[in-house]
Design an enzyme around this catalytic site. Structure first.
Site, PDB file in Angstrom:
ATOM      1  N   ASP A   1       9.214 -25.490  20.758  1.00  0.00           N
ATOM      2  CA  ASP A   1       8.540 -24.594  21.703  1.00  0.00           C
ATOM      3  C   ASP A   1       7.056 -24.903  21.841  1.00  0.00           C
ATOM      4  O   ASP A   1       6.504 -25.714  21.105  1.00  0.00           O
ATOM      5  CB  ASP A   1       8.754 -23.126  21.274  1.00  0.00           C
ATOM      6  CG  ASP A   1       8.499 -22.895  19.777  1.00  0.00           C
ATOM      7  OD1 ASP A   1       7.974 -23.810  19.119  1.00  0.00           O
ATOM      8  OD2 ASP A   1       8.828 -21.812  19.287  1.00  0.00           O
TER       9      ASP A   1
ATOM     10  N   ASN B   1      11.489 -10.616  13.629  1.00  0.00           N
ATOM     11  CA  ASN B   1      12.508  -9.899  14.409  1.00  0.00           C
ATOM     12  C   ASN B   1      13.779 -10.732  14.600  1.00  0.00           C
ATOM     13  O   ASN B   1      14.629 -10.402  15.408  1.00  0.00           O
ATOM     14  CB  ASN B   1      11.948  -9.462  15.775  1.00  0.00           C
ATOM     15  CG  ASN B   1      11.533 -10.646  16.648  1.00  0.00           C
ATOM     16  OD1 ASN B   1      11.727 -11.804  16.281  1.00  0.00           O
ATOM     17  ND2 ASN B   1      10.966 -10.352  17.803  1.00  0.00           N
TER      18      ASN B   1
ATOM     19  N   HIS C   1      13.850 -13.944  15.625  1.00  0.00           N
ATOM     20  CA  HIS C   1      13.817 -14.978  16.670  1.00  0.00           C
ATOM     21  C   HIS C   1      13.845 -16.376  16.062  1.00  0.00           C
ATOM     22  O   HIS C   1      13.401 -16.607  14.938  1.00  0.00           O
ATOM     23  CB  HIS C   1      12.651 -14.793  17.646  1.00  0.00           C
ATOM     24  CG  HIS C   1      11.281 -15.142  17.158  1.00  0.00           C
ATOM     25  ND1 HIS C   1      10.207 -14.292  17.327  1.00  0.00           N
ATOM     26  CD2 HIS C   1      10.787 -16.230  16.553  1.00  0.00           C
ATOM     27  CE1 HIS C   1       9.122 -14.869  16.832  1.00  0.00           C
ATOM     28  NE2 HIS C   1       9.443 -16.031  16.346  1.00  0.00           N
TER      29      HIS C   1
ATOM     30  N   GLU D   1      13.649 -14.660  21.728  1.00  0.00           N
ATOM     31  CA  GLU D   1      13.469 -13.296  21.252  1.00  0.00           C
ATOM     32  C   GLU D   1      14.791 -12.522  21.301  1.00  0.00           C
ATOM     33  O   GLU D   1      15.736 -12.942  21.978  1.00  0.00           O
ATOM     34  CB  GLU D   1      12.423 -12.589  22.127  1.00  0.00           C
ATOM     35  CG  GLU D   1      11.020 -13.205  22.056  1.00  0.00           C
ATOM     36  CD  GLU D   1      10.233 -12.814  20.807  1.00  0.00           C
ATOM     37  OE1 GLU D   1      10.857 -12.537  19.749  1.00  0.00           O
ATOM     38  OE2 GLU D   1       8.987 -12.790  20.876  1.00  0.00           O
TER      39      GLU D   1
HETATM   40  C1  GLP Z   1       6.664 -18.650  15.808  1.00  0.00           C
HETATM   41  C2  GLP Z   1       7.458 -19.897  16.161  1.00  0.00           C
HETATM   42  C3  GLP Z   1       8.779 -19.912  15.412  1.00  0.00           C
HETATM   43  C4  GLP Z   1       8.541 -19.652  13.946  1.00  0.00           C
HETATM   44  C5  GLP Z   1       7.928 -18.282  13.772  1.00  0.00           C
HETATM   45  C6  GLP Z   1       7.709 -17.910  12.331  1.00  0.00           C
HETATM   46  O1  GLP Z   1       7.020 -17.542  16.519  1.00  0.00           O
HETATM   47  N1  GLP Z   1       7.720 -19.996  17.561  1.00  0.00           N
HETATM   48  O2  GLP Z   1       9.401 -21.173  15.614  1.00  0.00           O
HETATM   49  O3  GLP Z   1       9.754 -19.732  13.238  1.00  0.00           O
HETATM   50  O4  GLP Z   1       6.671 -18.319  14.425  1.00  0.00           O
HETATM   51  O5  GLP Z   1       6.477 -18.390  11.881  1.00  0.00           O
HETATM   52  P1  GLP Z   1       6.038 -18.436  10.375  1.00  0.00           P
HETATM   53  O6  GLP Z   1       6.810 -19.545   9.758  1.00  0.00           O
HETATM   54  O7  GLP Z   1       4.566 -18.739  10.425  1.00  0.00           O
HETATM   55  O8  GLP Z   1       6.327 -17.121   9.788  1.00  0.00           O
END
Ligand code: GLP
Length: 246
Positions: free
Chosen positions: A68, A135, A137, A142
């Site tokens: 993404d 959440n 995702h 989402e």
């Molecule tokens: C973002 C990314 C996700 C990732 C999530 C969790 O939203 N788009 O791909 O898994 O963050 O991030 P973290 O690993 O910093 O908790």
């Protein structure tokens, strides 16, 4: 089928994840990787860099596809996922720049989604790395996203914007509100999926992913339908799963 590996802490998550990555790269030097951003995979990326520098493991034939990218951030902004991936991985490995693919937020983004889907259809990802949002995702898919979704534009949920504000001086107004993301069906096309999660704010999402019903309200729960998923969690992210048999 999901295999859950419970370890003590973040360092052990990264070490286990690296084992999986290293095995693949040793067996298949031209592997196709699906890569994720966020703090969760950084430890894995550090170990890949260390191994490359110390042991000479080469990634010159590897191709990568990122999940993404934010919409509305210049790719040179330090928090764009383009910058994140170069800073935390690509600048330190020998992957040729032309083998690196990150969704583009420049120009006609609908067209970029179509182009990315075409590339993914041909890519055949061997190993997809995932983090998970609090959440549930995955990528930026989402809750409520169709399991049939392919690369698309998303409006980020308030909880995601709040979670990610820590990367933007804790200022919610600086966090982009939209992103381009691989869809759930793109993610599910990978041959193998490796999800890493650390910390107690991931515990309920992990519980729902592993134990809950498969529902679009918890995007990661779709992983129950995939034949080869490894989820590596630390004690805090495992939450109540930790108490069950290790
Ligand atoms: C973002 C990314 C996700 C990732 C999530 C969790 O939203 N788009 O791909 O898994 O963050 O991030 P973290 O690993 O910093 O908790």
């Amino acid at each position: 089928m999901i295999k859950v590996i419970k370890v003590k802490d973040y360092d052990e998550i990264s070490a286990k994840a690296f084992e999986v990555m290293h095995e693949l790269i040793s067996e298949k030097p031209d592997a196709v990787l699906g890569l994720a951003t966020g703090s969760s995979p950084i430890g894995l990326y550090k170990l890949m860099i260390k191994d490359h520098k110390e042991n000479g493991t080469s990634y010159k034939d590897v191709r990568t596809y990122n999940l993404d990218e934010y919409i509305g951030l210049d790719r040179n902004h330090p928090e764009s996922y383009y910058s994140f991936m170069h800073r935390n991985l690509f600048d330190e490995l020998d992957i040729p720049e032309e083998n690196i693919h990150i969704p583009s937020n420049v120009g006609d983004i609908y067209e970029n989604c179509d182009d990315y889907n075409r590339m993914l259809d041909e890519a055949n990802i061997d190993l997809q790395i995932l983090g998970i949002g609090s959440n549930g995702h995955i990528g930026f898919n989402e809750p409520g996203t169709s399991f049939d979704s392919v690369t698309h534009i998303v409006d980020l949920k308030e909880s995601t914007i709040k979670d990610n504000a820590r990367f933007f001086d804790n200022d919610i107004s600086k966090v982009p509100t939209q992103a381009i993301t691989m869809g759930i069906s793109n993610v599910m096309s990978a041959k193998k999926i490796l999800l890493v999660a650390s910390g107690e704010n991931k515990a309920s999402a992990i519980q729902a992913t592993v134990m809950g019903p498969v529902t679009e309200n918890v995007p990661a729960s779709v992983l129950q339908n995939h034949p080869d998923v490894i989820i590596i969690v630390d004690e805090e992210a495992a939450g109540s799963l930790w108490k069950q048999k290790r």
